[in-house]
Design a protein around this motif. Structure first.
Motif, PDB file in Angstrom:
ATOM      1  N   GLU B 221       1.010  -0.993  -0.219  1.00 48.91           N
ATOM      2  CA  GLU B 221       0.159   0.212  -0.170  1.00 48.91           C
ATOM      3  C   GLU B 221       1.170   1.349  -0.518  1.00 48.91           C
ATOM      4  O   GLU B 221       0.363   2.031  -0.811  1.00 48.91           O
ATOM      5  N   ARG B 222       1.700   1.420   0.631  1.00 53.29           N
ATOM      6  CA  ARG B 222       2.585   2.276   0.537  1.00 53.29           C
ATOM      7  C   ARG B 222       3.620   2.490  -0.960  1.00 53.29           C
ATOM      8  O   ARG B 222       3.555   3.587  -1.390  1.00 53.29           O
ATOM      9  N   LYS B 225       0.989   4.370  -2.899  1.00 51.06           N
ATOM     10  CA  LYS B 225       0.891   5.177  -2.850  1.00 51.06           C
ATOM     11  C   LYS B 225       2.228   6.724  -3.782  1.00 51.06           C
ATOM     12  O   LYS B 225       1.737   7.707  -4.263  1.00 51.06           O
ATOM     13  N   THR B 359      -4.531   7.411   6.081  1.00 44.47           N
ATOM     14  CA  THR B 359      -4.949   6.681   6.298  1.00 44.47           C
ATOM     15  C   THR B 359      -6.427   5.753   7.443  1.00 44.47           C
ATOM     16  O   THR B 359      -6.848   5.932   7.361  1.00 44.47           O
ATOM     17  N   HIS B 360      -6.017   7.156   8.632  1.00 47.00           N
ATOM     18  CA  HIS B 360      -6.783   6.444   9.515  1.00 47.00           C
ATOM     19  C   HIS B 360      -7.260   7.888  11.055  1.00 47.00           C
ATOM     20  O   HIS B 360      -5.719   8.713  10.661  1.00 47.00           O
ATOM     21  N   SER B 380      -2.837  -1.924   6.212  1.00 40.48           N
ATOM     22  CA  SER B 380      -2.503  -0.982   5.501  1.00 40.48           C
ATOM     23  C   SER B 380      -2.322   0.770   6.352  1.00 40.48           C
ATOM     24  O   SER B 380      -3.044   1.857   5.945  1.00 40.48           O
ATOM     25  N   CYS B 381      -1.931   0.810   7.292  1.00 39.98           N
ATOM     26  CA  CYS B 381      -1.172   2.278   7.890  1.00 39.98           C
ATOM     27  C   CYS B 381      -0.674   2.944   7.338  1.00 39.98           C
ATOM     28  O   CYS B 381       0.289   2.351   7.662  1.00 39.98           O
ATOM     29  N   ILE B 382      -0.525   4.017   6.838  1.00 37.55           N
ATOM     30  CA  ILE B 382       0.187   5.598   6.609  1.00 37.55           C
ATOM     31  C   ILE B 382       0.437   6.510   7.430  1.00 37.55           C
ATOM     32  O   ILE B 382       1.421   6.633   7.797  1.00 37.55           O
ATOM     33  N   HIS B 413     -11.574   8.200   7.725  1.00 34.11           N
ATOM     34  CA  HIS B 413     -12.125   6.798   6.217  1.00 34.11           C
ATOM     35  C   HIS B 413     -11.777   5.572   7.674  1.00 34.11           C
ATOM     36  O   HIS B 413     -10.598   5.486   7.917  1.00 34.11           O
ATOM     37  N   HIS B 415     -11.735   1.710   7.673  1.00 33.04           N
ATOM     38  CA  HIS B 415     -11.776   0.213   6.860  1.00 33.04           C
ATOM     39  C   HIS B 415     -12.469  -0.860   7.196  1.00 33.04           C
ATOM     40  O   HIS B 415     -12.902  -1.039   8.411  1.00 33.04           O
TER      41      HIS B 415
END
Ligand SMILES: NC(=O)c1ccc[n+]([C@@H]2O[C@H](COP(=O)([O-])OP(=O)(O)OC[C@H]3O[C@@H](n4cnc5c(N)ncnc54)[C@H](O)[C@@H]3O)[C@@H](O)[C@H]2O)c1
Ligand SMILES: [Zn+2]
Ligand SMILES: [Zn+2]
Lengths: 346, 415
Positions: B221-222, B225, B359-360, B380-382, B413, B415
């Motif tokens: 996921e990173r 991005k 993301t959170h 998928s935490c960024i 956002h 999930h």
């Protein structure tokens, strides 16, 4: 030979800056870099006096504990015990006097006078027919030698009695250090801020207040960690506007000290190096001093922090702090760190 | 107020603490509307930052509304909406005058500690150990801002919190990392780490004229991005990174390399195990696999820029590469104050939308959970943004699709 440290600092012109060590008495080997903490090198008279003090105490103790042995050894005969005890008491008194008094010179003279009396006593052992005659002769020679040393030390310290290094400041435990800080302000601004005595307690953390007695003399009141409030008088010994200041405590101060601060220009628009040198006698001697250093309660660490605060005040108008900010619950370690000011935050 | 408090390795708690107050004339107090968790906070969380004390309030990426100003603060007034830079800087000292704000000489009250550790002290930082001042951080409802006349920047109402929040740290950090590479038009820049810092470095390198940006990480996921910000990507679990970079540059190596990973670098194999063992035995303070690779592959005469934080002593770092291949090394805590105005302008012009990395969103109460999630790159935490005034129950139930708070600008956002 005692060195006049109030002059030392000033003998350092900007051109001499590169050889800064030359401003330190030449006896100091320059093996350590700044900040330097050294026994004063020029105080041979004082160090000698300290040795003689201990010698007196040893001699006095021996005479009191084993008067018979002493009179045997010196060949004056076994029937003089009470006289020997008297000598012991006198020796103890001079020893204690030399070691504890700020000005040991009078006590050294009393030692010398005692030596003369002892010589008289010992020469009686030189009478023909005395079985201890040989030992008595040796004792006379020894005491004569000691008399010479006593007289020398006493004369040296008497000669410099008026000097701050000897009277008042230079106990045998004296310490010396230098510390410095670079600021963005001009030497004039630094000098003006420092010379305005009311500013001092704002950045000297252990200081409660300073009050002017006259143009050159000031009364200081310290906060002191030991709860006991200490006060002393201090005089400015040299004042060079925009360049330097030197001061020393006047007789009677509990923590005699003397120091100087030099405001040294770095270069056009490059600010100032503020250099501070301090001589002081640690309260409670060297062991306490070492302990204090461990807890950063020693004068050198404190003065260094004072200089930092001086710079902060001058440059920013305030002193960076976290005291009084919120925190979560502190552990024992955290509370101890705060108590001993190892961290500035609460 | 509520604050996120550090109590030890992997042990944080949100609890009630006293409100901050003005302590110095140049202070201000702000009511925090958004605050984020940074990769640097993970080093604290993991117990790798020396000089932390149980009870320290953490957090250094925050923004909010001015609620009180000291009498020395002229440029701010109550009600201003501001973003706050993470280094504390006086604006008056030698370094501040040269815009090297993170090296301010007057903002660390514990400078002596930093001097013992590093030789000299840098600036004080918010919520980042007693070595760096012991200042209470911004993962809280309020914060005290020293030298508030120098740090905080006013932001226009038209921009959302999440568009401007990262001016406090990671955007300027990525930007400075790229700027330090002295990028010439068409240069190839390789970036290790696609966390927030790496992503902003990627975007900034492009803004500064790089021809090619190559992004390295292992989380899809990173990397995705990074790809969306038009970088070429390498998954270091699938390719040998030095080899791939050599290949991509015709054997010459990238013109500049950016280490946006820092002291907790991850690696497999012998070196990875070696670093973990040494670090846990405290024989090595940092694990530098990314830095080792960067120094090895950077082209002769190139620049290695290191925004990733290292704290102490590194092992098996190929210093010979630096000397023999004439590399330039650039690093530092970011001089955030220097970048606020120009980067705010880029945001206003629409050249970049920093909210891209979020993301959170969690209420402050869930900060400890946020840390764990971000550390493990779970879900998928960024980037985690914490809301100090959000109503906990609403956000706690992760089903809710409602607003984070009434005046909130962005949809949470979930999930
Ligand atoms: N210099 C500064 O002022 C400054 C400011 C903010 C953050 N930082 C530092 O920047 C670093 C990154 O911060 P972040 O918020 O992006 O953190 P982050 O944890 O989100 O990002 C780190 C990334 O590095 C990747 N990574 C780990 N090992 C790797 C390897 N061997 N090769 C390639 N990638 C690897 C991880 O998978 C992760 O995606 C941290 O060290 C942080 O402390 C520095
Ligand atoms: Zn950060
Ligand atoms: Zn500064």
């Amino acid at each position: 030979m005692a060195t006049d440290f109030t002059q030392q600092g000033f003998s350092r012109s900007p051109q001499q800056r590169a050889t800064v060590t030359s401003a330190i008495p030449s006896q100091i080997p320059s093996r350590r870099s700044y900040p330097r903490r050294q026994r004063l090198p020029s105080l041979n008279g004082v160090a000698l006096a300290q040795g003689l003090g201990w010698f007196s105490i040893a001699l006095g103790a021996a005479a009191l504990i084993a008067p018979g042995g002493v009179s045997q050894l010196t060949g004056i005969g076994g029937d003089r015990r009470s006289v020997v005890r008297g000598v012991g008491i006198r020796e103890l008194a001079s020893g204690v006097g030399i070691l504890t008094q700020r000005n040991p010179a009078p006590w050294l003279w009393s030692r010398a006078a005692g030596d003369v009396l002892d010589l008289a006593l010992l020469t009686s052992g030189l009478r023909p027919g005395n079985p201890g005659r040989g030992r008595a002769a040796a004792a006379v020679a020894a005491v004569a030698g000691v008399l010479a040393v006593d007289a020398l030390a006493a004369a040296h310290l008497t000669k410099h009695a008026g000097h701050p290094l000897v009277s008042g400041v230079a106990a045998p435990t004296d310490l010396y250090f230098e510390t410095s800080i670079a600021t963005a302000k001009s030497p004039e601004e630094c000098y003006r801020f420092w010379r305005n005595i009311e500013n001092l307690p704002r950045f000297m953390e252990s200081l409660e207040s300073v009050r002017a007695l006259d143009e050159r003399r000031f009364h200081w009141v310290a906060k002191g960690p030991a709860a006991a409030v200490r006060e002393w008088d201090c005089e400015i010994t040299e004042d060079r506007p925009g360049a330097a200041l030197a001061w020393r405590t006047l007789n009677g101060a509990q923590v005699p000290n003397a120091g100087s601060v030099i405001f040294e220009p770095v270069g056009p628009g490059r600010g100032t190096i503020v250099r501070l040198s301090i001589h002081y006698s640690p309260v409670g001697g060297r062991l306490t001093a070492a302990l204090a250093k461990l807890l950063r309660q020693d004068p050198q660490s404190q003065v260094r922090e004072d200089l930092r605060r001086f710079k902060q005040l001058l440059e920013t108008g305030e002193i960076a702090t976290t005291r009084g900010q919120p925190t979560g619950r502190r552990s024992l370690i955290g509370r101890a760190a705060r108590r001993w000011r190892l961290t500035s935050s609460n | 107020m509520k604050a996120n408090v550090w109590y030890g390795k992997e042990h944080m708690r949100v609890e009630e603490v006293p409100d901050p107050r003005i302590l110095n004339p140049r202070d201000a107090i702000i009511r925090i509307t958004s605050t984020a968790i940074c990769g640097s906070d993970l080093h604290i969380y993991g117990g790798y930052i020396p000089g932390m004390l149980a009870g320290d309030i953490v957090g250094h990426e925050f923004m909010g509304e001015v609620v009180e100003v000291g009498q020395g603060v002229r440029n701010l007034k109550v009600g201003d909406r501001v973003v706050n830079p993470f280094p504390i800087a006086c604006g008056n000292c030698f370094f501040c005058q040269q815009s090297q704000f993170s090296l301010c000489e007057n903002s660390n009250p514990n400078a002596w500690m930093a001097e013992k550790m590093w030789g000299h002290s840098p600036a004080g930082l918010f919520g980042y150990s007693h070595l760096l001042g012991g200042y209470a951080g911004g993962q809280a409802q309020y914060a005290r801002i020293p030298f508030a006349d120098v740090g905080p920047v006013k932001v226009p109402d038209g921009l959302s919190d999440e568009q401007v929040l990262f001016l406090s740290d990671v955007f300027p950090t990525g930007y400075m990392a790229a700027e330090q590479c002295q990028i010439q038009p068409g240069d190839t820049v390789a970036v290790w780490g696609c966390g927030p810092v790496g992503l902003f470095a990627i975007k900034s390198a492009q803004l500064l004229g790089a021809g090619r940006v190559i992004a390295i990480d292992r989380f899809p996921e990173r990397l995705r991005k990074a790809g969306e910000w038009s970088a070429e990507v390498l998954n270091y679990e699938q390719v040998d990174v030095p080899e791939a970079l050599q290949e991509m540059t015709g054997g010459r190596g990238p013109d500049a390399c950016i280490d946006a990973v820092g002291m907790e670098g991850h690696s497999h194999g012998v070196f990875g195990a070696y670093d973990r063992v040494k670090q846990s035995l405290m024989l090595e303070s940092d694990r530098p696999p990314a830095l080792r690779e960067a120094l090895k592959v950077c082209r002769n005469g190139g620049t290695v820029s290191i925004p990733g934080v290292y704290g102490g002593f590194l092992d098996k770092v190929p210093f010979g590469s630096i000397v023999n291949r004439a590399l330039t090394i650039k690093s530092g805590q970011t001089h955030v104050q220097r970048y606020l105005a120009p980067l705010l302008k880029l945001i206003e012009q629409g050249a970049i939308d920093p909210s891209f990395i979020v993301t959170h969103r969690l209420p402050l109460e869930q900060a400890p959970e946020g840390y764990r999630m971000f550390r493990d790159k779970e879900d998928s935490c960024i980037k985690v943004v914490l809301k100090p005034w959000a109503d906990p129950p609403t956000l706690n139930s992760r089903q809710s699709s409602g607003e984070v708070e009434p005046q909130s600008e962005a949809k949470p956002h979930l999930h």
